[in-house]
Design a protein around this motif. Structure first.
Motif, PDB file in Angstrom:
ATOM      1  N   ARG A  33      50.046  40.338  33.554  1.00  0.00           N
ATOM      2  CA  ARG A  33      51.235  39.659  33.049  1.00  0.00           C
ATOM      3  C   ARG A  33      51.596  38.414  33.856  1.00  0.00           C
ATOM      4  NH1 ARG A  33      54.188  45.123  33.327  1.00  0.00           N
ATOM      5  NH2 ARG A  33      54.936  44.100  35.185  1.00  0.00           N
ATOM      6  N   ALA A  34      50.853  38.170  34.932  1.00  0.00           N
ATOM      7  CA  ALA A  34      51.184  37.044  35.818  1.00  0.00           C
ATOM      8  C   ALA A  34      51.120  35.727  35.067  1.00  0.00           C
ATOM      9  CB  ALA A  34      50.239  37.023  37.011  1.00  0.00           C
ATOM     10  N   GLU A  35      52.071  34.882  35.372  1.00  0.00           N
ATOM     11  CA  GLU A  35      52.158  33.602  34.683  1.00  0.00           C
ATOM     12  C   GLU A  35      51.469  32.474  35.433  1.00  0.00           C
ATOM     13  OE1 GLU A  35      56.312  33.099  33.786  1.00  0.00           O
ATOM     14  OE2 GLU A  35      56.338  34.873  32.507  1.00  0.00           O
ATOM     15  N   GLY A  38      47.449  31.779  40.742  1.00  0.00           N
ATOM     16  CA  GLY A  38      47.476  32.263  42.120  1.00  0.00           C
ATOM     17  C   GLY A  38      48.035  33.669  42.221  1.00  0.00           C
ATOM     18  N   LEU A  39      49.086  33.934  41.474  1.00  0.00           N
ATOM     19  CA  LEU A  39      49.691  35.257  41.466  1.00  0.00           C
ATOM     20  C   LEU A  39      48.730  36.268  40.840  1.00  0.00           C
ATOM     21  CD1 LEU A  39      52.153  37.060  41.986  1.00  0.00           C
ATOM     22  CD2 LEU A  39      53.024  36.350  39.763  1.00  0.00           C
ATOM     23  N   ARG A  40      48.100  35.872  39.751  1.00  0.00           N
ATOM     24  CA  ARG A  40      47.141  36.747  39.074  1.00  0.00           C
ATOM     25  C   ARG A  40      45.982  37.096  40.014  1.00  0.00           C
ATOM     26  NH1 ARG A  40      47.542  34.515  34.547  1.00  0.00           N
ATOM     27  NH2 ARG A  40      46.288  32.692  35.019  1.00  0.00           N
ATOM     28  N   GLU A  41      45.477  36.093  40.721  1.00  0.00           N
ATOM     29  CA  GLU A  41      44.362  36.306  41.642  1.00  0.00           C
ATOM     30  C   GLU A  41      44.758  37.237  42.789  1.00  0.00           C
ATOM     31  OE1 GLU A  41      42.373  33.430  44.819  1.00  0.00           O
ATOM     32  OE2 GLU A  41      41.933  32.815  42.745  1.00  0.00           O
ATOM     33  N   LEU A  42      45.931  37.035  43.360  1.00  0.00           N
ATOM     34  CA  LEU A  42      46.374  37.882  44.464  1.00  0.00           C
ATOM     35  C   LEU A  42      46.599  39.319  43.997  1.00  0.00           C
ATOM     36  CD1 LEU A  42      47.219  38.335  47.376  1.00  0.00           C
ATOM     37  CD2 LEU A  42      49.532  37.697  46.708  1.00  0.00           C
ATOM     38  N   ALA A  43      47.264  39.491  42.865  1.00  0.00           N
ATOM     39  CA  ALA A  43      47.507  40.837  42.355  1.00  0.00           C
ATOM     40  C   ALA A  43      46.186  41.543  42.067  1.00  0.00           C
ATOM     41  CB  ALA A  43      48.379  40.786  41.101  1.00  0.00           C
ATOM     42  N   ASP A  44      45.222  40.810  41.535  1.00  0.00           N
ATOM     43  CA  ASP A  44      43.915  41.404  41.257  1.00  0.00           C
ATOM     44  C   ASP A  44      43.198  41.775  42.554  1.00  0.00           C
ATOM     45  OD1 ASP A  44      42.177  42.260  39.163  1.00  0.00           O
ATOM     46  OD2 ASP A  44      40.816  40.613  39.705  1.00  0.00           O
ATOM     47  N   ASP A  45      43.334  40.944  43.572  1.00  0.00           N
ATOM     48  CA  ASP A  45      42.730  41.265  44.868  1.00  0.00           C
ATOM     49  C   ASP A  45      43.376  42.515  45.467  1.00  0.00           C
ATOM     50  OD1 ASP A  45      40.959  40.762  47.088  1.00  0.00           O
ATOM     51  OD2 ASP A  45      42.717  40.041  48.194  1.00  0.00           O
ATOM     52  N   LEU A  46      44.689  42.625  45.361  1.00  0.00           N
ATOM     53  CA  LEU A  46      45.380  43.815  45.867  1.00  0.00           C
ATOM     54  C   LEU A  46      44.953  45.058  45.086  1.00  0.00           C
ATOM     55  CD1 LEU A  46      48.900  42.254  46.446  1.00  0.00           C
ATOM     56  CD2 LEU A  46      47.306  43.032  48.211  1.00  0.00           C
ATOM     57  N   ARG A  47      44.748  44.907  43.785  1.00  0.00           N
ATOM     58  CA  ARG A  47      44.250  46.019  42.968  1.00  0.00           C
ATOM     59  C   ARG A  47      42.881  46.468  43.477  1.00  0.00           C
ATOM     60  NH1 ARG A  47      40.275  46.212  39.815  1.00  0.00           N
ATOM     61  NH2 ARG A  47      40.131  43.963  39.604  1.00  0.00           N
ATOM     62  N   ARG A  48      41.995  45.508  43.721  1.00  0.00           N
ATOM     63  CA  ARG A  48      40.654  45.852  44.228  1.00  0.00           C
ATOM     64  C   ARG A  48      40.742  46.559  45.577  1.00  0.00           C
ATOM     65  NH1 ARG A  48      39.420  40.865  41.857  1.00  0.00           N
ATOM     66  NH2 ARG A  48      39.690  39.766  43.841  1.00  0.00           N
ATOM     67  N   GLN A  49      41.675  46.126  46.416  1.00  0.00           N
ATOM     68  CA  GLN A  49      41.870  46.762  47.719  1.00  0.00           C
ATOM     69  C   GLN A  49      42.255  48.230  47.558  1.00  0.00           C
ATOM     70  OE1 GLN A  49      44.996  45.564  50.519  1.00  0.00           O
ATOM     71  NE2 GLN A  49      43.756  43.741  50.883  1.00  0.00           N
ATOM     72  N   GLU A  50      43.191  48.492  46.656  1.00  0.00           N
ATOM     73  CA  GLU A  50      43.625  49.875  46.418  1.00  0.00           C
ATOM     74  C   GLU A  50      42.489  50.704  45.824  1.00  0.00           C
ATOM     75  OE1 GLU A  50      46.228  50.829  47.768  1.00  0.00           O
ATOM     76  OE2 GLU A  50      47.551  49.106  47.868  1.00  0.00           O
ATOM     77  N   GLU A  51      41.694  50.100  44.949  1.00  0.00           N
ATOM     78  CA  GLU A  51      40.557  50.829  44.375  1.00  0.00           C
ATOM     79  C   GLU A  51      39.514  51.150  45.444  1.00  0.00           C
ATOM     80  OE1 GLU A  51      39.389  48.261  41.160  1.00  0.00           O
ATOM     81  OE2 GLU A  51      40.854  49.160  39.793  1.00  0.00           O
ATOM     82  N   GLU A  52      39.309  50.231  46.378  1.00  0.00           N
ATOM     83  CA  GLU A  52      38.369  50.490  47.475  1.00  0.00           C
ATOM     84  C   GLU A  52      38.893  51.618  48.360  1.00  0.00           C
ATOM     85  OE1 GLU A  52      35.154  50.498  49.957  1.00  0.00           O
ATOM     86  OE2 GLU A  52      35.375  49.682  47.937  1.00  0.00           O
ATOM     87  N   LEU A  87      58.641  44.020  41.705  1.00  0.00           N
ATOM     88  CA  LEU A  87      57.438  43.466  41.105  1.00  0.00           C
ATOM     89  C   LEU A  87      57.719  43.019  39.679  1.00  0.00           C
ATOM     90  CD1 LEU A  87      54.762  46.003  42.400  1.00  0.00           C
ATOM     91  CD2 LEU A  87      55.103  43.645  43.149  1.00  0.00           C
ATOM     92  N   GLU A  88      57.521  41.742  39.431  1.00  0.00           N
ATOM     93  CA  GLU A  88      57.776  41.134  38.130  1.00  0.00           C
ATOM     94  C   GLU A  88      56.634  40.184  37.796  1.00  0.00           C
ATOM     95  OE1 GLU A  88      60.258  41.899  36.190  1.00  0.00           O
ATOM     96  OE2 GLU A  88      61.607  42.915  37.561  1.00  0.00           O
ATOM     97  N   PRO A  89      56.313  39.991  36.503  1.00  0.00           N
ATOM     98  CA  PRO A  89      55.209  39.110  36.134  1.00  0.00           C
ATOM     99  C   PRO A  89      55.461  37.633  36.445  1.00  0.00           C
ATOM    100  CG  PRO A  89      56.281  39.980  34.177  1.00  0.00           C
ATOM    101  CD  PRO A  89      56.873  40.685  35.351  1.00  0.00           C
ATOM    102  N   ASP A  90      56.725  37.229  36.550  1.00  0.00           N
ATOM    103  CA  ASP A  90      57.013  35.829  36.813  1.00  0.00           C
ATOM    104  C   ASP A  90      57.390  35.565  38.274  1.00  0.00           C
ATOM    105  OD1 ASP A  90      59.421  37.173  36.722  1.00  0.00           O
ATOM    106  OD2 ASP A  90      60.473  35.581  35.644  1.00  0.00           O
TER     107      ASP A  90
END
Length: 153
Positions: A33-35, A38-52, A87-90
């Motif tokens: 939902r990130a607008e 940069g926010l989308r990339e960081l949130a995705d990186d944090l997601r990958r961290q949690e998955e690892e 945590l908000e998409p905007d």
């Protein structure tokens, strides 16, 4: 929090895995939902961290779980005094970093509390390991905050 009871190390790991899955799903929702890129990339990186982190937990053998302990990770305390962010998409990159670091600090505090409750049992080591993992996440996020936000100011 004190209502949590575990009968085995395996139950502790299952609990931690569920927490990692929930965290990854939360970051994935923000990324979707990130607008801003940069926010989308960081949130995705944090997601990958949690998955690892989940994969690490899933790969631990019963023998390794009994011998595991905490690692030392310094706490930068950069976001500790800042206001809580929802945590908000905007949200801005700064707001996401603050929210993420605070979530990791809360997770570390939970595991440290459970370690104290476990006393000298076999469970204490896995709780301390999990707290250390969460502190490592917070450290990485705060280092990113320092690099991306504080250097700009």
């Amino acid at each position: 929090m004190t209502d949590l009871r575990f009968g085995s190390i395996e139950e502790i790991v299952a609990f931690a895995i569920r927490r990692e899955i929930d965290a990854a799903e939360g970051y994935a929702a923000i990324a979707s939902r990130a607008e801003t890129p940069g926010l989308r990339e960081l949130a995705d990186d944090l997601r990958r961290q949690e998955e690892e982190h989940r994969r690490i937990l899933e790969g631990l053998t019963p023998d390794a779980l009994r011998d595991i302990g905490a690692s030392f990770t310094p706490d930068l305390h950069i976001v500790d005094a800042l206001a809580e962010e929802k945590l908000e998409p905007d949200m801005s990159l700064q707001e996401l970093l603050i929210a993420a670091a605070k979530k990791e600090a809360q997770a570390a505090a939970l595991y440290e509390s459970l370690a104290r409750l476990a006393g000298g049992s076999d469970h204490q080591g896995i709780f301390l390991f999990l707290a250390g993992q969460e502190r490592e996440h917070k450290h990485r996020i705060e280092a990113e905050y320092e690099s991306q936000v504080l250097k700009e100011n």
